[in-house]
Design a protein around this motif. Structure first.
Motif, mmCIF file in Angstrom:
data_model
loop_
_atom_site.group_PDB
_atom_site.id
_atom_site.type_symbol
_atom_site.label_atom_id
_atom_site.label_comp_id
_atom_site.label_asym_id
_atom_site.label_seq_id
_atom_site.Cartn_x
_atom_site.Cartn_y
_atom_site.Cartn_z
ATOM 1 N N THR B 17 -35.806 -7.699 -47.480
ATOM 2 C CA THR B 17 -36.764 -6.594 -47.351
ATOM 3 C C THR B 17 -36.283 -5.409 -48.163
ATOM 4 N N GLU B 21 -40.237 -1.038 -46.917
ATOM 5 C CA GLU B 21 -40.919 -1.931 -45.984
ATOM 6 C C GLU B 21 -40.406 -1.756 -44.570
ATOM 7 N N TRP B 25 -42.576 -0.484 -41.550
ATOM 8 C CA TRP B 25 -42.720 -1.385 -40.406
ATOM 9 C C TRP B 25 -42.391 -0.641 -39.110
ATOM 10 N N ASN B 29 -45.475 0.602 -36.199
ATOM 11 C CA ASN B 29 -45.424 0.046 -34.854
ATOM 12 C C ASN B 29 -45.023 1.067 -33.804
ATOM 13 N N SER B 155 -48.468 0.747 -43.833
ATOM 14 C CA SER B 155 -47.502 -0.166 -44.456
ATOM 15 C C SER B 155 -47.693 -0.236 -45.968
#
Lengths: 131, 204, 198
Positions: B17, B21, B25, B29, B155
């Motif tokens: 990753t 990212e 992420w 969330n 994102s």
């Protein structure tokens, strides 16, 4: 074995504690400094008058926070004290009632009498009657 | 990194990753909305947070009662002209990055009350809106869909480069002009920095 | 008590009061009582305190804006046209000046009766827009009279706290008046009009 190392190991009994202490500080400092670094790079501070306002309900604050309260509220303070103190002392008294001696009961009754006297005084002053 | 290589690596149990990212992420969330309801759409919003629709699945279960701790403003319902300055001020008090979902016909354009003397014709006149949800009121599924659209938007945001979002640009302020209650209505009628007037957009 | 009885009693017992029944032609036939503006308060007091009426509850206060309107009447007149007497129809136009009207809906909780609909007119729509407030009689009228003041611009004399209630302080218009024009707005409507073929 220790003699072969270029730096002699510290034999002091607290050496491990010092090592652990340094490790603990570094362990805490790494994420904090990373967060600080991230904030420097990717979170530019943008303060403003509204953003820094004290009140956070969307309304603009107006007037002064230093307002005067009427001095006659002391009556309510006294009545509050009467009931509040009464409750605080009555609860343990009631809980330990069966194990108390006669002298203790009498002392408690004197205390209650003093409070009731205050209540009667407040009643006579007309505090408890609504306007 | 090449996307094909990444999927190939993940087949072998290697997770690759980037900072960007990972950061996005984490952000997408944990979007915390502001506890803030204006009209009937708010009831649908409340239903969305409850057990049946369970917005907590998307990391948005914590409705913060203070704008200082919120990331997302769900403008749920009719914005009256009297309420508009308060809404903009609350938006200004939110820390960046901040997002706005305009929920329902009223918040988008004034809806059925558009011709009313006291109704703002869309909150996007004063603050930038990320996702619009039509409906009167929209169903909880629609709000969840909007929320997922917002997550996709988050994102896809870049940390660097010219296309980076507003909050990463140092010289752009985070506050927007608060309209004032004037003699005949709100002054100004819209914030021209934010509002894309459909008439002017179509005329070029 | 019928509305006609109430009307005659009002005229008899409130000195100088002029009351008039406004007929409602719809199936509900809810006729109302038009009272002159000088005696509104006295008439209201009478309606509330009279033992047979006891209209002790004012459930609703609202207002109506009546702009200037033209009434056209066709009148047949005889005229000499080309030496011959003919019957000619002429339309006669009269202008009824506009006014603002408040409507009170009264109920009697004690007698389980109602509603009695009360109306009052202002003198015109521009400068003489004052009416007597009925808040001293029915406390429930307070906020609704403020609303009528806010949205229609009717000034209630004797109201304890006459301020705007829905719109903000500093707003100068009265949005429920028929001639109210909202601030112009370059938006979708213009687009719909200016689009060719639309």
């Amino acid at each position: 074995m220790g003699k072969n190392l270029p730096i002699a190991p510290v034999d002091h009994p607290w050496a491990t504690i010092v090592v652990l202490l340094i490790a603990a500080v570094v362990f805490g400092a790494i994420p904090l400094s990373l967060a600080w670094l991230w904030a420097r790079l990717f979170s530019p501070p943008k303060p403003g008058i509204q953003k820094n306002a004290t009140y956070e309900c969307g309304l603009e604050a107006k007037g002064d926070a230093w307002i005067q309260l009427n001095v006659s509220y002391y009556l309510y303070a006294i009545v509050f004290l009467i009931f509040d103190v009464e409750a605080v002392f009555l609860l343990p008294f009631a809980a330990a009632f069966s194990g108390l001696s006669l002298a203790a009961c009498l002392a408690m009754l004197v205390f209650l009498l003093l409070l009731v006297e205050g209540l009667i005084w407040a009643c006579q002053k007309g505090v408890l009657t609504w306007a | 990194m090449d996307q094909d290589l990444k999927t190939e690596l993940s087949k072998h149990g290697i997770f690759a990753t980037t900072f960007e990212e990972l950061y996005n992420w984490g952000r997408k969330n944990s979007v915390w909305p502001l506890t803030f309801g204006l009209a009937c759409c708010a009831i649908e919003m409340i239903a969305t947070t409850m057990a049946r629709y369970d917005l907590a699945r998307f990391g948005a279960e914590v409705f913060r009662a203070s704008p200082r701790q919120a990331d997302l403003m769900i403008v749920s319902g009719t914005v009256t002209k009297k309420m508009a300055p308060q809404v903009v001020r609350l938006y200004n008090q939110m820390p960046e990055p901040k997002y706005v979902i305009s929920m329902g016909a009223c918040a988008i354009s004034g809806g059925p009350f558009r011709d009313g003397y006291n109704v703002l014709k869309g909150i996007d006149r004063y603050i930038p809106v990320d996702v619009h949800i039509p409906g009167c009121p929209p169903r909880p599924e629609a709000l969840i869909h909007a929320f997922m659209a917002l997550q996709d938007k988050i994102s896809a945001q870049h940390l660097t480069g010219e296309s980076r979002p507003r909050h990463l640009k140092r010289d752009l302020p985070s506050e927007f002009q608060v309209p004032e209650l004037g003699e005949h209505g709100l002054e100004p009628q819209q914030n021209d920095e934010v509002f894309r007037n459909p008439l002017k957009v179509l005329q070029g | 008590m019928t509305l006609e009885e109430i009307r005659s009693r009002l005229e008899a017992f409130v000195p100088g009061c002029h009351a008039e029944i406004v007929v409602n032609g719809s199936p509900s036939a809810q006729n109302s009582l038009l009272i002159d503006r000088q005696h509104g308060l006295q008439a209201a007091m009478y309606l509330r305190d009279h033992p047979e009426l006891q209209l002790d509850f004012c459930s609703n206060v609202t207002a109506v804006d009546w702009p200037d309107r033209e009434k056209a009447e066709k009148i047949k007149t005889k005229r000499i046209v080309d030496g011959v007497e003919k019957e000619v129809e002429e339309t006669k136009k009269t202008t009824i000046p506009g006014y603002l009207e408040v409507v009170y809906h009264l109920f009697s909780i004690a007698k389980k009766e109602g509603p009695v609909v009360l109306r009052m007119h202002t003198a015109n729509r521009t400068d003489e827009v004052t009416l007597q407030s009925l808040t001293p009689v029915w406390r429930s009228a307070e906020f609704q009279e403020r609303e009528a003041f806010d949205l229609f611009g009717i000034v209630f004399e004797g109201h304890p706290d006459l301020r705007r209630i829905l719109m903000w302080e500093g707003f100068t218009d009265h949005p429920m008046r028929k001639d109210y024009v909202p601030p112009p707005d370059d938006d979708l409507e213009i687009l719909a009009v200016s689009e060719p073929g639309a």
